[in-house]
Write a protein that holds these residues in place. Structure first.
Motif, mmCIF file in Angstrom:
data_model
loop_
_atom_site.group_PDB
_atom_site.id
_atom_site.type_symbol
_atom_site.label_atom_id
_atom_site.label_comp_id
_atom_site.label_asym_id
_atom_site.label_seq_id
_atom_site.Cartn_x
_atom_site.Cartn_y
_atom_site.Cartn_z
ATOM 1 N N ILE A 111 0.832 -1.207 0.000
ATOM 2 C CA ILE A 111 0.000 0.000 0.000
ATOM 3 C C ILE A 111 0.870 1.263 0.000
ATOM 4 C CG2 ILE A 111 -1.781 1.249 1.255
ATOM 5 C CD1 ILE A 111 -2.713 -1.495 2.339
ATOM 6 N N LYS A 112 1.865 1.254 0.873
ATOM 7 C CA LYS A 112 2.752 2.412 0.960
ATOM 8 C C LYS A 112 3.539 2.567 -0.342
ATOM 9 C CE LYS A 112 5.466 2.250 4.571
ATOM 10 N NZ LYS A 112 5.797 2.115 6.012
ATOM 11 N N GLU A 113 4.062 1.472 -0.826
ATOM 12 C CA GLU A 113 4.858 1.494 -2.050
ATOM 13 C C GLU A 113 4.028 1.995 -3.223
ATOM 14 O OE1 GLU A 113 7.992 0.873 -2.161
ATOM 15 O OE2 GLU A 113 8.190 1.158 -4.337
ATOM 16 N N MET A 114 2.810 1.533 -3.292
ATOM 17 C CA MET A 114 1.937 1.935 -4.389
ATOM 18 C C MET A 114 1.671 3.431 -4.343
ATOM 19 S SD MET A 114 0.305 0.757 -7.018
ATOM 20 C CE MET A 114 -0.375 -0.893 -6.959
ATOM 21 N N LYS A 115 1.392 3.912 -3.159
ATOM 22 C CA LYS A 115 1.093 5.343 -2.983
ATOM 23 C C LYS A 115 2.271 6.194 -3.479
ATOM 24 C CE LYS A 115 -0.902 8.200 0.782
ATOM 25 N NZ LYS A 115 -0.383 9.471 0.519
ATOM 26 N N THR A 116 3.444 5.907 -2.931
ATOM 27 C CA THR A 116 4.644 6.657 -3.321
ATOM 28 C C THR A 116 4.879 6.580 -4.823
ATOM 29 O OG1 THR A 116 5.545 5.620 -1.330
ATOM 30 C CG2 THR A 116 7.008 7.079 -2.568
ATOM 31 N N SER A 117 4.780 5.396 -5.353
ATOM 32 C CA SER A 117 5.117 5.198 -6.757
ATOM 33 C C SER A 117 4.124 5.877 -7.679
ATOM 34 C CB SER A 117 5.174 3.698 -7.075
ATOM 35 O OG SER A 117 6.179 3.087 -6.300
ATOM 36 N N ILE A 118 2.866 5.793 -7.327
ATOM 37 C CA ILE A 118 1.859 6.434 -8.176
ATOM 38 C C ILE A 118 2.006 7.956 -8.098
ATOM 39 C CG2 ILE A 118 -0.616 6.884 -8.388
ATOM 40 C CD1 ILE A 118 0.126 4.293 -9.652
ATOM 41 N N GLU A 119 2.329 8.454 -6.918
ATOM 42 C CA GLU A 119 2.563 9.902 -6.793
ATOM 43 C C GLU A 119 3.706 10.326 -7.706
ATOM 44 O OE1 GLU A 119 3.040 10.370 -2.607
ATOM 45 O OE2 GLU A 119 0.907 10.764 -2.275
ATOM 46 N N LEU A 120 4.722 9.500 -7.714
ATOM 47 C CA LEU A 120 5.871 9.790 -8.577
ATOM 48 C C LEU A 120 5.479 9.732 -10.052
ATOM 49 C CD1 LEU A 120 9.077 10.005 -8.708
ATOM 50 C CD2 LEU A 120 9.048 7.528 -8.976
ATOM 51 N N PHE A 121 4.830 8.658 -10.426
ATOM 52 C CA PHE A 121 4.545 8.424 -11.837
ATOM 53 C C PHE A 121 3.476 9.366 -12.378
ATOM 54 C CE2 PHE A 121 2.511 5.537 -15.154
ATOM 55 C CZ PHE A 121 3.472 5.804 -16.114
ATOM 56 N N SER A 122 2.494 9.663 -11.542
ATOM 57 C CA SER A 122 1.360 10.447 -12.043
ATOM 58 C C SER A 122 1.792 11.859 -12.445
ATOM 59 C CB SER A 122 0.236 10.479 -11.010
ATOM 60 O OG SER A 122 0.683 11.062 -9.821
ATOM 61 N N CYS A 123 2.938 12.310 -11.894
ATOM 62 C CA CYS A 123 3.465 13.607 -12.284
ATOM 63 C C CYS A 123 3.567 13.733 -13.797
ATOM 64 C CB CYS A 123 4.870 13.802 -11.701
ATOM 65 S SG CYS A 123 4.848 13.971 -9.931
#
Lengths: 200, 200, 200, 200
Positions: free
Chosen positions: D181-193
Motif C-alpha cells: 500500500i505504501k509502495e503503491m502510494k509513493t510510486s503512483i505519486e511519482l509516476f502520475s506527475c
DNA sequence: TATGAATGAGCGTTCATTCAT
DNA sequence: CATGAATGAACGCTCATTCAT
C-alpha cells in the motif's frame, strides 16, 4: 386425444430423445466414457428424468437391442415371408448386416465391445425376437426336409447367428473397411451349405 | 557380461515379473479389479517401477499379444506337422482355442475387447505367424487336391480364422461357460466341410 | 587443442543442448509441464547426465537468467557506452525489451509466470549484471547533475526495472499483440522524466 | 419462497461456503498446499459436492476474479467521490493495492500467474468497472485542465493501471515482503506527475 | 413427474531425484 | 563422466445413483 395419451406421447418422445443422444455418445466415446450427466445435459433433462426412463446406464444398451428386435419384427419378418428357405436365411442374416451397416461401424463396435463384459446377456439370449425368427425359418426348412434333421433347430440357429456375429466382429476390427452386407451374404451362402441336405 | 547387460537383465526380469503377476491377477479378478498398487505390492516393487516399464495399466494387455505368436511358433507348428490335412486344420485351430482356454476367459476377453479399437491390427494382420501357418496347411491341401481350388488359400484361411475368432468372441460373451476347445473342434469340423472337395 | 579442452567443449555443448531443448519445452508447455525425462529423451542424454550439468530442474531457469546477463555484458554495455544519459537509459531498457521480443512471448510468459512462485530470487536480485549496468548509468547521471540526487541510485534503478517488468508482464498478458520494443521506448521516455532534473 | 428457490439458495450457500474456506486455505498455505480433500472436510461436504460446484481446483481462482469489480463498485467509487484529482487517482489505485494486500500475496500471486495464460483477459479488459472508474477521474482532470490533454484519457488510464499491475507483480515476486500500500502510494505519486501539467 | 445437489470410496498416475553400476 | 532403473508419497478427480424437495 386425451390428456393421458398426450403425456404418454411426451414421455415416449423424451425416452427416444435420450436414447438417440445416448447412442450418439456411445458410438463416439464408448460405454464407459459416455456419462449419464452428459446425456442429460445434451437432452435438456435432469438426471432424475433419465432414471425415470432408464433403470440404469446399462439399460441404454438393452433398449437398443429391443430396438433391433422391433426392427426385425417390423421389417425383416415380413420381408422374408414367402421366400424359399435358402433365400430367406441369407436374406434374414443379410438384413442383420444391413442394420449394422446402417447404424455405423462406430456404434456397432461399441456395442460389441461392451457386450464382452456386460452383466446382462440380452445380446445372446435365445428368447429375443431375432433368434426366434431365424429358428422358425430353420424349423420350416427341417419340416420341408431341406435342412438336416440330425442337428436341432436351436443348434443350427445358434451356429448361424454366432457365425454372423463373428463376421460383424471382424468387420468392426477392420473398422468397416469392407462392405459388410456383401461379405455377409457370400459367407452365409457358403456356411449354410453345412446345414442343407443337398450340398450343391 | 558387462555392466550394461547386467542392468538390462535386471530390467527385463523386473518387467517379466510385473507381467506375470499382472496376468495372474487379470485372469483371477478381471481388468478393472486388477489394481496397479496390488501388482506392485505382490511384485515387490514401487509404483514408479511399474510405470517405468509400462506406460499404463492397459499396456499390460498389449504386451500380452506378443506372446501369442511365440506360442504358435514354439508349440503349434511342430504339433501339426505330419498330420493329415483335415486333422491338422482342426488341430491347428483347436490349439488356438486351447491357448485361449489356458489364458482364461478374462484375459482373452480383454484382448478381444481391446482389439476392436486398437490402433494396430495385430489380430487380423496376415503377416503374423499364426495365419501364415494355417495358410501353408491350406495350400498343401490344395496341392493334394483335397481342398477346393476355386477359392484362394488366402480366402479360405481368412474364413477359417474369422470363424474361429467368432467362436472365441462368443465364448467370451458367454463368460466361458462352455468348453471352448470341444466347441471349437466340432464347429471347425462342421465348417471346414465347405472347403473340402469330398463332403462326407 | 588438448584432451581437456576437448572434453570441456563437449561438456559445454551438451549443456547448451540441454538448455536449448529445455527452453523450447518451457515456452511450449510451461515449467511444471516440462519434464526432466522428456528433456533428456529429446537431448539424447540420460537423466544422470542432466543432473550432472544442472543441480535441479529449477536451475534451468537460473541458467537462463545468466544467459540474459551474459547478453547484457556482451552486447548492451558496449552499445550504450558513450551515449548521453537519457538515450542510454532508454536504449538499455529498450534492449531488454528486444531480448524479450527475440525470445518470444511464450518463453517470456513462462519465465514471468514461474518467477511468481519460484524459490530463487535471481530474477529480482540487485546483484545481477543487468541491474548493475543500469545503476552505473544512473549514477553517472547523478554525478553529471542530470538525474535527481534526492533519490538513491538504487531506488531509481529499481523503479525503472520494475516499470519495465510491468510492461513486459503486460505484453505477456496481451499475448504479445503489440510491439514491445516500441512500447517500451515510449513508456520509458515518459517515465524517466520523473527522474531527470530538467523536465522538458 | 417456492421449492426451486429453496434448492437454489442451499446450492449457492454451499458454493459460497466452499469458496470462503478455499480462499482461507489458499492465503494460508498456497495453491499447491491447499488440498481439495481438506477444503471438503472443513466445509463438511463430500468431494463430489466440490466438483459439483467447481470444475477443478483451479476454478476456485477464477471465481475470485468476479469479486474484484464488486469491491470497486461497492467501496472504491464512493470513497474517491469528491476528492481532488491527484488525491483521487492516488487513492483509487491505492485501494487497488489495499484490496490486493487484504486478499494476501498468495491469492494475488495466483491471480497474476493465471492471468498470463488465461483464455479470458479479465485483467486488461477496458470494459470492466475498475478501468472505467479511473478513466472517469482522468477525464474529469482533463476537463479541469489539470491533466495533459495531448494524451488520450484511455492512454493515461492504461499507463497508470499497467504501472500499478507492474508494482503488484513485483510485490508478488518479492513474496509480499514490503508494504504494497505504501509502495503503491509513493510510486503512483511519482509516476502520475508525468500526466499532470504542473509538475511540482 | 421432475429436479439436481449430494454422495464418497476408490484408483491411476506423476515425476524430481538418487545411486548403484 | 555417464547410465537409467527405481523410488513412493501424494492427490486430483470420477460418476452412477439416490432422494429430499
Amino acid at each position: 386425444m386425451n390428456i393421458k395419451s398426450k403425456q404418454e406421447l411426451k414421455s415416449k418422445a423424451t425416452k427416444q430423445k435420450i436414447l438417440n443422444i445416448a447412442l450418439q455418445l456411445l458410438s463416439e466415446k464408448g460405454f464407459d466414457q459416455m456419462q449419464v450427466n452428459q446425456i442429460c445435459k445434451l437432452a435438456g433433462i435432469s438426471v432424475g428424468a433419465f432414471y425415470h426412463h432408464f433403470s440404469s446406464k446399462e439399460d441404454i444398451i438393452i433398449e437398443t437391442y429391443k430396438e433391433v428386435d422391433e426392427y426385425f419384427i417390423q421389417h425383416v419378418f415380413p420381408a422374408v415371408k414367402g421366400m424359399a428357405i435358402r433365400e430367406s436365411i441369407v436374406e434374414y442374416i443379410g438384413l442383420q448386416a444391413k442394420y449394422a451397416a446402417d447404424k455405423g461401424v462406430e456404434l456397432i463396435s461399441q456395442l460389441y465391445k461392451s457386450q464382452i463384459f456386460s452383466g446382462n446377456s440380452f445380446f445372446i439370449s435365445s428368447d429375443r425376437a431375432l433368434p426366434q425368427g431365424l429358428k422358425e425359418i430353420v424349423e420350416k426348412g427341417q419340416q420341408n426336409h431341406q435342412i438336416r434333421n440330425d442337428l436341432s433347430s436351436n443348434y443350427i440357429t445358434n451356429q448361424l447367428l454366432r457365425y454372423a456375429r463373428g463376421i460383424i466382429y471382424d468387420w468392426c476390427v477392420h473398422k468397416g473397411e469392407y462392405c459388410l452386407i456383401k461379405e455377409m451374404k457370400t459367407s452365409i451362402e457358403l456356411f449354410s451349405c453345412c446345414f442343407f441336405k443337398d450340398n450343391n
